[in-house]
Write an enzyme that holds these catalytic residues in place. Structure first.
Site, PDB file in Angstrom:
ATOM      1  N   ASP A 193      31.362  41.673  41.496  1.00 36.17           N
ATOM      2  CA  ASP A 193      31.763  42.535  42.279  1.00 36.17           C
ATOM      3  C   ASP A 193      31.348  44.338  40.568  1.00 36.17           C
ATOM      4  OD1 ASP A 193      33.477  42.509  44.013  1.00 36.17           O
ATOM      5  OD2 ASP A 193      34.907  41.453  42.728  1.00 36.17           O
ATOM      6  N   SER A 206      33.949  36.457  43.011  1.00 34.41           N
ATOM      7  CA  SER A 206      33.473  37.738  44.271  1.00 34.41           C
ATOM      8  C   SER A 206      33.012  38.424  42.119  1.00 34.41           C
ATOM      9  CB  SER A 206      35.073  38.466  43.779  1.00 34.41           C
ATOM     10  OG  SER A 206      34.495  40.216  44.707  1.00 34.41           O
ATOM     11  N   SER A 256      31.626  38.967  47.286  1.00 38.56           N
ATOM     12  CA  SER A 256      31.353  39.894  46.436  1.00 38.56           C
ATOM     13  C   SER A 256      30.760  41.201  46.793  1.00 38.56           C
ATOM     14  CB  SER A 256      30.085  40.340  45.861  1.00 38.56           C
ATOM     15  OG  SER A 256      29.826  38.419  45.068  1.00 38.56           O
TER      16      SER A 256
END
Length: 340
Positions: A271, A269, A231
């Site tokens: 983000d 991930s 991340s």
């Protein structure tokens, strides 16, 4: 400008790597935005624990703000109220995935002390998963760690690399951590500063000024393991005249900038980008058609922050014997001493 990282590793500009042509602030850090402070608390036992807390403290609460979710595979406590109201009611605290809830409760303690008559608070706490190097299930972050980061926040060049919430993170195949950068520009006739701070912990192939640096080629013989739960948390601060909608446009550009350094934007991930402005609210916002130089500043500052998070980090061995290696400077496409 300060070029040496506090840990003895070098920042991108000392290695001849600079993102874009805009000038930086004097520190090349998010703290170049007047009144913005950064604090860390690091938990590192040299063995199984490599984690911590990083706090970005604005000059006051109630500032215009926005959150952009590039991929929502993560935990950003308090984000929906920022989306709804466009207001930052808390310092921004970053930590490890399984410690985010304890950290949020600690921020609540901090806010209740600031406002003893308050009845509702909205802590804003984000995370990345440092479980590749740290025993994340032990949840070692305590209220005191969070309070130490908040109450110890200060100006000056923040520590980067393996510190605070970046102590156990990895990115793009290498050891990463906390990174920061800033840009100065003129927008609609007014001087503007943009600063960024990142907690880098995501997958992909490190790309430096367009040159891929896959770990298998750069570090032959090193077995590359892709950590789970990759991340990235990005904080953007500015003194530009912006409302929450326009800050959302900045936050989106911050996520886009991850692609410049080779982000894979993988399924797992999480983000996120948080953007806020310190500009007085009574001033009219910049027109949308005058935002291009601010967008460029955000992209460049985030790109360089990500590179700083990698270049200032040191090789770390953690839980289960996992090792994350530092980026070797002698393999960079631009050699030391050639940059500005």
């Amino acid at each position: 400008m300060t070029d040496a990282a506090p840990q003895g590793r070098l920042r991108a500009r000392s290695l001849g790597v600079a993102a874009g042509a805009l000038p930086t602030g004097p520190l090349n850090a998010i703290t170049d935005v007047d009144g913005v402070l950064v604090g860390h608390a690091t938990v590192d036992d040299g063995a199984d624990l490599h984690t911590g807390v990083t706090a970005v403290v604005p000059p006051r609460l109630g500032l215009p703000a926005a959150v952009h979710t590039g991929n929502g595979y993560g935990k950003l406590v308090g984000s929906t109220q920022v989306d709804e109201l466009g207001v930052l009611e808390s310092p921004i605290v970053l930590t490890a995935t399984l410690s985010v809830f304890r950290a949020a409760d600690a921020v609540l303690t901090y806010l209740m002390r600031l406002r003893p008559d308050g009845l509702s608070f909205n802590p804003l706490v984000g995370e990345t998963n440092d479980g590749f190097l740290s025993d994340i299930r032990r949840r070692p972050i305590t209220e005191q760690h969070v309070l130490d980061a908040l109450e110890g926040a200060c100006g000056g060049l923040p520590a980067e690399g393996c510190v605070g919430a970046g102590t156990g993170t990895t990115a793009l195949g290498y050891k990463a951590g906390i990174g920061t950068s800033s840009r100065r520009l003129v927008a609609d006739g007014a001087p503007v500063t943009v600063g960024a701070l990142v907690q880098a912990n995501f997958g992909g192939v490190l790309t430096v000024q367009g040159t891929p640096m896959p770990v298998e080629e750069v570090l032959p013989g090193v077995r590359h393991e892709e950590p789970p739960g990759n991340s990235c948390m990005i904080v953007v601060a500015t003194d530009a005249r912006l409302d929450a909608r326009r800050l959302g446009r900045l936050a989106r550009r911050a996520i886009f900038a991850m692609g410049r350094v080779g982000a894979s934007y993988a399924h797992g991930s999480g983000d996120y980008a948080i953007a806020f402005t310190t500009a007085p609210p009574q001033r009219p916002p910049l027109p949308d058609d005058r935002l291009d130089p601010v967008f460029a500043a955000v992209m460049d500052a985030v790109e360089e922050s990500l590179l700083n998070s990698l270049f200032t980090a040191t090789t770390t061995t953690g839980v289960h014997g996992h090792t994350s290696h530092a980026v070797p400077y002698d393999r960079l496409p631009i050699r030391p001493g050639t940059g500005g």
